[in-house]
Enzyme design. Structure first.
Site, PDB file in Angstrom:
ATOM      1  CD  GLU A   1      -2.670  -0.614   2.656  1.00  0.00           C
ATOM      2  OE1 GLU A   1      -4.245  -0.838   2.445  1.00  0.00           O
ATOM      3  OE2 GLU A   1      -2.335  -0.321   4.071  1.00  0.00           O
ATOM      4  CB  CYS A   2       0.916   4.320  -0.163  1.00  0.00           C
ATOM      5  SG  CYS A   2       1.216   5.963  -0.414  1.00  0.00           S
ATOM      6  N   GLY A   3       3.502   3.632   0.233  1.00  0.00           N
ATOM      7  CA  GLY A   3       5.015   3.125   0.002  1.00  0.00           C
ATOM      8  C   GLY A   3       5.377   2.163  -0.147  1.00  0.00           C
TER       9      GLY A   3
ATOM     10  CE1 TYR B   1       2.035  -0.071  -7.722  1.00  0.00           C
ATOM     11  CE2 TYR B   1       1.603   1.501  -6.792  1.00  0.00           C
ATOM     12  CZ  TYR B   1       1.614   1.134  -8.325  1.00  0.00           C
ATOM     13  OH  TYR B   1       1.268   1.386  -9.156  1.00  0.00           O
TER      14      TYR B   1
ATOM     15  CB  SER C   1      -3.395   0.134  -5.534  1.00  0.00           C
ATOM     16  OG  SER C   1      -3.206   0.004  -4.077  1.00  0.00           O
TER      17      SER C   1
END
Length: 450
Positions: free
Chosen positions: A337-339, A341, A439
């Site tokens: 997730e985010c970081g 990702y 993502s």
């Protein structure tokens, strides 16, 4: 199911600390009250309206108890109720910090806009309104009157003034507000010494704040000096009944989950982790910054968000972590997730323009060299079957980052089709390659079936 205050689940008294606009002083008042009540011997917990994942860590530092997000847009009503009950377990009081202005949210059906007012109405918790009194005097009463009369479904129990310039200023504002029949329960003078450090996503993480415990005690002392904490406590109320569900916010993606946790990977919603644990999931934490690989006995690896761009050099040099991650995904899934990702991608360019090689498990490369804010709620529809759900399953979450994907850097299949909360068209989002997916959005809950 419906829970009542006289049943096996005791519903804690609660207050929503809200304001007419951001920057009014909600966080400082919330932290000061939480620590003050704890220092006085009261078992108290924090909560946070909306998707912010930094404030709850400070709440937890102030109280020693987890702080859950309560989000009326991302959470079905029964989940919101269940988390309110969980937040108040073995507590005498829950202080729920609001988001933005009291009524600010997104377009949505009644009660599902993501506003602080939604949460207060759904849980039956009164509102303590923080008013930034700088640059005004009697006009502050008009603001209070407007907030108090704007929606009948909420009750404002009292007001705390912030950034009061002088005793005369305090008297003018207080008299005007109390003439409405609204009690003023405190007045905080301007004090530049009472603050917490900030970064581009808001407050610096609680775990990174040097001397945080002492700072929280100083804030509590400031609140004790200028606020009637006893009167505020008496304003808190518990709902008579509350609709609650029993399923976790997100279906557990595996029975044994390896979760990265350190200064680079810190943004995993507490309610998600608590739901997985309640469902019987075994959680194994590991630290990429300490060059630890995902534990080999686990069935899935989860890389949460955080600040990997601040540690990109160390992560690029962590060969034991990267090698172990590559071996892990040969037979088992991993999601970022985010970081997280970004770490699964090819490279990460920091703000200074230096590119660092990452795990290379997804095709995208990421950069902070030209920052652009990406912010808002996301509704995601899974493109293919995934440990988080069947093809077409709907998930809700939030995106908040400044990174960009380098043009032409990815040829992977998308993880999901995503739209924002304002009715925009679906767009492909994230990457999926073999057992690996990622993502930018942080998952908050699975949407209602059907």
């Amino acid at each position: 199911m419906k829970l009542g205050g006289d049943g096996g689940n005791i519903l804690a008294r609660g207050l929503v600390i809200a304001a007419p606009h951001s920057g009014s002083g909600k966080t400082m008042l919330t932290l000061g009250l939480l620590r003050s009540y704890r220092n006085a011997g009261l078992t108290v917990a924090g909560a946070k309206c909306g998707p912010d994942y930094i404030d709850p860590a400070f709440h937890a530092a102030a109280t020693g108890k987890p702080s859950f997000n309560l989000d009326s847009w991302a959470m079905r009503p029964t989940l919101l109720g269940a988390l309110a009950v969980a937040a108040g377990e073995a507590c005498g009081l829950v202080l729920c910090e609001g988001v933005m202005g009291l009524f600010d949210g997104v377009a949505g059906e009644p009660g599902r806009t993501g506003s602080s007012a939604d949460v207060a109405a759904a849980l039956g918790w009164p509102v303590l309104l923080v008013i930034d009194a700088s640059g005004q005097s009697q006009t502050a009463a008009a603001v209070v009157k407007g907030c108090a009369s704007f929606e009948a479904r909420i009750k404002i129990a009292g007001v705390v003034l912030n950034r009061v310039a002088s005793p005369r200023h305090r008297r003018l504002v207080t008299e005007a507000i109390e003439a409405l029949g609204m009690p003023v329960l405190g007045a905080l003078p301007r004090d530049e010494k009472i603050h917490l450090p900030e970064r581009h996503l808001g407050l610096v993480q609680a775990g990174e704040t040097v001397g945080l415990d002492a700072a929280l005690d100083r804030i509590a002392g400031f609140i004790d000096e200028h606020v009637d904490t006893g009167a505020i406590l008496s304003c808190a109320r518990a709902p008579a009944t509350l609709a609650c569900g029993e399923s976790p916010a997100l279906p557990p993606p595996a029975q044994r989950i390896a979760i990265a946790r350190d200064e680079a990977f810190s943004f995993l919603y507490p309610h998600v982790l608590a739901g997985w644990r309640k469902a019987g999931v075994e959680i194994a934490f590991f630290s990429p910054l300490a060059n630890e690989p995902p534990p080999g006995h686990c069935d899935l690896c989860w890389l949460p968000g955080g600040y990997p761009e601040l540690h990109a050099g160390r992560l690029a040099a962590a060969e034991r972590f990267l090698g172990g991650l590559r071996r892990f995904v040969g037979t088992r899934p991993a999601h970022g997730e985010c970081g997280g990702y970004m770490v699964l991608g090819q490279s990460l360019t920091d703000q200074a323009g230096h590119a660092h090689r990452m795990a290379g498990l997804l095709g995208a490369s990421f950069s902070f060299a030209k920052r652009k804010l990406h912010l808002g709620y996301r509704q995601a529809r899974l493109v293919e079957p995934h440990p988080l759900g069947a093809k077409g399953a709907i998930l809700r979450g939030h995106e908040f980052h400044y990174a960009t994907i380098e043009v032409g850097s990815s040829r992977d299949e998308p993880f999901a089709f995503v739209r924002d909360a304002h009715g925009g068209a679906e767009q492909a989002e994230g990457n999926r390659r073999g057992n690996v997916s990622g993502s930018f959005f942080h998952l908050i809950s699975a949407d209602e079936p059907g």
